[in-house]
Design an enzyme around this catalytic site. Structure first.
Site, mmCIF file in Angstrom:
data_model
loop_
_atom_site.group_PDB
_atom_site.id
_atom_site.type_symbol
_atom_site.label_atom_id
_atom_site.label_comp_id
_atom_site.label_asym_id
_atom_site.label_seq_id
_atom_site.Cartn_x
_atom_site.Cartn_y
_atom_site.Cartn_z
ATOM 1 N NE ARG A 1 -15.413 11.204 -13.197
ATOM 2 C CZ ARG A 1 -14.671 11.914 -14.016
ATOM 3 N NH1 ARG A 1 -13.383 11.882 -13.911
ATOM 4 N NH2 ARG A 1 -15.216 12.669 -14.924
ATOM 5 C CB SER B 1 -22.032 7.090 -28.896
ATOM 6 O OG SER B 1 -22.447 6.542 -27.654
ATOM 7 C CE LYS C 1 -6.956 12.380 -16.484
ATOM 8 N NZ LYS C 1 -8.299 12.404 -15.903
ATOM 9 C CG LEU D 1 -13.570 5.320 -25.878
ATOM 10 C CD1 LEU D 1 -13.002 4.149 -26.669
ATOM 11 C CD2 LEU D 1 -15.101 5.327 -25.980
ATOM 12 C CB ALA E 1 -16.695 10.988 -22.880
HETATM 13 N N1 LIG Z 1 -8.607 16.443 -19.733
HETATM 14 C C1 LIG Z 1 -9.563 16.680 -18.853
HETATM 15 O O1 LIG Z 1 -9.756 17.803 -18.377
HETATM 16 C C2 LIG Z 1 -10.464 15.565 -18.429
HETATM 17 C C3 LIG Z 1 -11.552 15.822 -17.620
HETATM 18 C C4 LIG Z 1 -12.426 14.777 -17.329
HETATM 19 C C5 LIG Z 1 -12.149 13.500 -17.795
HETATM 20 N N2 LIG Z 1 -11.052 13.266 -18.539
HETATM 21 C C6 LIG Z 1 -10.761 11.927 -19.066
HETATM 22 O O2 LIG Z 1 -11.624 11.736 -20.175
HETATM 23 C C7 LIG Z 1 -12.083 10.397 -20.224
HETATM 24 C C8 LIG Z 1 -13.595 10.429 -20.215
HETATM 25 O O3 LIG Z 1 -14.048 10.977 -18.989
HETATM 26 P P1 LIG Z 1 -15.583 11.398 -18.820
HETATM 27 O O4 LIG Z 1 -15.806 11.741 -17.414
HETATM 28 O O5 LIG Z 1 -15.938 12.376 -19.868
HETATM 29 O O6 LIG Z 1 -16.243 9.965 -19.117
HETATM 30 P P2 LIG Z 1 -17.728 9.504 -19.309
HETATM 31 O O7 LIG Z 1 -18.680 10.627 -19.503
HETATM 32 O O8 LIG Z 1 -17.996 8.523 -18.234
HETATM 33 O O9 LIG Z 1 -17.617 8.719 -20.720
HETATM 34 C C9 LIG Z 1 -16.643 7.728 -20.965
HETATM 35 C C10 LIG Z 1 -17.194 6.752 -22.003
HETATM 36 O O10 LIG Z 1 -18.205 5.964 -21.383
HETATM 37 C C11 LIG Z 1 -19.344 5.858 -22.198
HETATM 38 N N3 LIG Z 1 -20.468 6.471 -21.468
HETATM 39 C C12 LIG Z 1 -20.724 7.781 -21.237
HETATM 40 N N4 LIG Z 1 -21.842 7.944 -20.515
HETATM 41 C C13 LIG Z 1 -22.320 6.706 -20.295
HETATM 42 C C14 LIG Z 1 -23.466 6.201 -19.630
HETATM 43 N N5 LIG Z 1 -24.350 7.010 -19.075
HETATM 44 N N6 LIG Z 1 -23.637 4.850 -19.588
HETATM 45 C C15 LIG Z 1 -22.767 4.018 -20.181
HETATM 46 N N7 LIG Z 1 -21.668 4.438 -20.849
HETATM 47 C C16 LIG Z 1 -21.437 5.761 -20.886
HETATM 48 C C17 LIG Z 1 -19.056 6.608 -23.486
HETATM 49 O O11 LIG Z 1 -18.757 5.707 -24.557
HETATM 50 P P3 LIG Z 1 -19.925 5.461 -25.641
HETATM 51 O O12 LIG Z 1 -20.350 6.799 -26.125
HETATM 52 O O13 LIG Z 1 -19.304 4.615 -26.704
HETATM 53 O O14 LIG Z 1 -21.018 4.742 -24.879
HETATM 54 C C18 LIG Z 1 -17.858 7.468 -23.158
HETATM 55 O O15 LIG Z 1 -16.982 7.644 -24.218
HETATM 56 C C19 LIG Z 1 -11.480 9.689 -19.019
HETATM 57 O O16 LIG Z 1 -10.363 8.963 -19.454
HETATM 58 C C20 LIG Z 1 -11.039 10.804 -18.086
HETATM 59 O O17 LIG Z 1 -9.879 10.462 -17.355
HETATM 60 C C21 LIG Z 1 -10.225 14.282 -18.888
#
Ligand SMILES: NC(=O)c1ccc[n+]([C@@H]2O[C@H](COP(=O)([O-])OP(=O)(O)OC[C@H]3O[C@@H](n4cnc5c(N)ncnc54)[C@H](OP(=O)(O)O)[C@@H]3O)[C@@H](O)[C@H]2O)c1
Length: 337
Positions: free
Chosen positions: A171, A38, A103, A80, A15
């Site tokens: 999102r 992944s 979260k 995830l 992610a």
């Molecule tokens: N604490 C913070 O500051 C913070 C900030 C942002 C987000 N978050 C949280 O972190 C989590 C992940 O957020 P994110 O924005 O980093 O998510 P993201 O990039 O969309 O990735 C989420 C999951 O989706 C899959 N994925 C990623 N890119 C993809 C693509 N192009 N096509 C298909 N699947 C894809 C991946 O699993 P695979 O690798 O298995 O495919 C990945 O683990 C969420 O729950 C969010 O609420 C936290």
């Protein structure tokens, strides 16, 4: 086996948020990144090369299931998509892994109940990844509140917003029931921060929201009623200028945390005033809350400390979120049990 007292981590997905968490796991003194998974071919290796290029010997797994089979991994970080958090947290716990889950930990309180039961059974640490709470500025806020400076807390206002880049609008494509929309993404922070200075027995929630064509919420405002005239207001949006702040008003004064999402390079500011005419703007030391979160987690696992954010806290946050979503959808005040 782990002979070196370092917590051995696996990351369950490639992610974007790994940009922050992966270097934090690598940098934490008592942690070691040993694997990343992944489901997309090449994505885990690419993520590793991008965010921690110096890290050697990290095993790449072609999915979370394979990573969980690695008996050498003690703890997993789950980044995830929101609707997958509860399922993979449970699966990891059942394999005896400690879990730091992004979260929101789950989309229902029932799922967190199940996680709590499983965590007790398998004797593992499970924490929801509200990284901002590990920044020392919130401990300073707590210290000021406990000193009686602003008297008894009567109201809170928290605001979280930014202009969502078009490239990230995916999102909003997921329905709210699958963790899409602003509430599950940033509203969970606004509610979490708004709850910080009040006790943990909210009585009711009233909220309103603007929705996209796909049915996801994009902007929302609401009030948590704590009874006796104590209210916590929250406000968040993907279509307003960047803000991440909370303000607490007591019987003798008020205080404000100006940048709740303070990045490592940004100076945190806490300001306060009292009715007796005192006022102060405190600039605090910069900190990396992602690193502090990882260090706290490893301390809990390796030294048996109690997590600062309990599963009870995760349940209360989830309960308020679900009630706020229902209130906005139905246009009614929702009582909390
Ligand atoms: N604490 C913070 O500051 C913070 C900030 C942002 C987000 N978050 C949280 O972190 C989590 C992940 O957020 P994110 O924005 O980093 O998510 P993201 O990039 O969309 O990735 C989420 C999951 O989706 C899959 N994925 C990623 N890119 C993809 C693509 N192009 N096509 C298909 N699947 C894809 C991946 O699993 P695979 O690798 O298995 O495919 C990945 O683990 C969420 O729950 C969010 O609420 C936290």
């Amino acid at each position: 086996m782990n002979n070196n007292k370092k917590l051995r981590w696996g990351i369950l997905g490639a992610a974007r948020i790994n940009q922050q968490l992966m270097p934090a796991i690598v940098a934490a003194e008592n942690s070691e990144l040993v694997a990343i998974a992944s489901r997309r071919p090449g994505a885990a290796a690419e993520t590793l090369a991008k965010y921690s290029p110096q890290q050697q010997g990290v095993t790449i797994y072609d999915g979370p299931e394979a990573l969980l089979d690695d008996a050498d991994i003690q703890a997993v970080y789950i980044p995830l998509s929101n609707h997958e958090h509860a399922e993979w947290t449970l699966r990891a716990i059942e394999r005896g892994k400690h879990v730091l889950c992004e979260k929101p930990m789950a989309l229902t309180v029932a799922d967190i109940d199940a996680i709590e039961t499983a965590a007790k059974k398998h004797n593992v640490v499970v924490m929801e990844g509200f990284m901002y709470r590990y920044h020392p500025q919130h401990a300073r806020v707590r210290e000021l509140l406990d000193s009686g400076l602003i008297g008894e807390v009567r109201s809170v206002r928290s605001c979280f917003s930014f202009m969502m880049q078009p490239a990230r609008l995916y999102r909003l494509a997921e329905p709210i029931e699958r963790g899409g929309g602003a509430m599950w993404d940033i509203g969970c922070y606004a509610i979490h921060a708004a709850r910080l200075p009040l006790d943990d027995s909210p009585l009711a929630v009233t909220a309103m929201a603007k929705y996209t064509d796909t049915g996801a919420d994009i902007s929302s405002s609401g009030i948590i009623d704590y009874g006796d005239g104590k209210y916590a207001q929250f406000d968040f949006s993907f279509e307003r200028a960047r803000r991440a702040e909370y303000e607490i008003i007591g019987t003798k004064g008020g205080l404000k945390c100006h940048n709740v999402w303070a990045k490592q390079a940004e100076t945190p500011v806490v300001s306060w005033w009292t009715e007796s005419g005192r006022q102060c703007i405190e600039t605090l030391q910069t900190s990396n809350h992602f690193l502090l979160e990882i260090e706290h987690f490893e301390d809990c696992v390796l030294n048996g400390k109690t997590p600062q954010l309990s599963l009870e806290d995760a349940k209360t946050n989830c309960r308020v979120i679900v009630a706020a979503l229902q209130s906005a959808a139905d246009g009614m005040r929702v009582q909390l049990d």
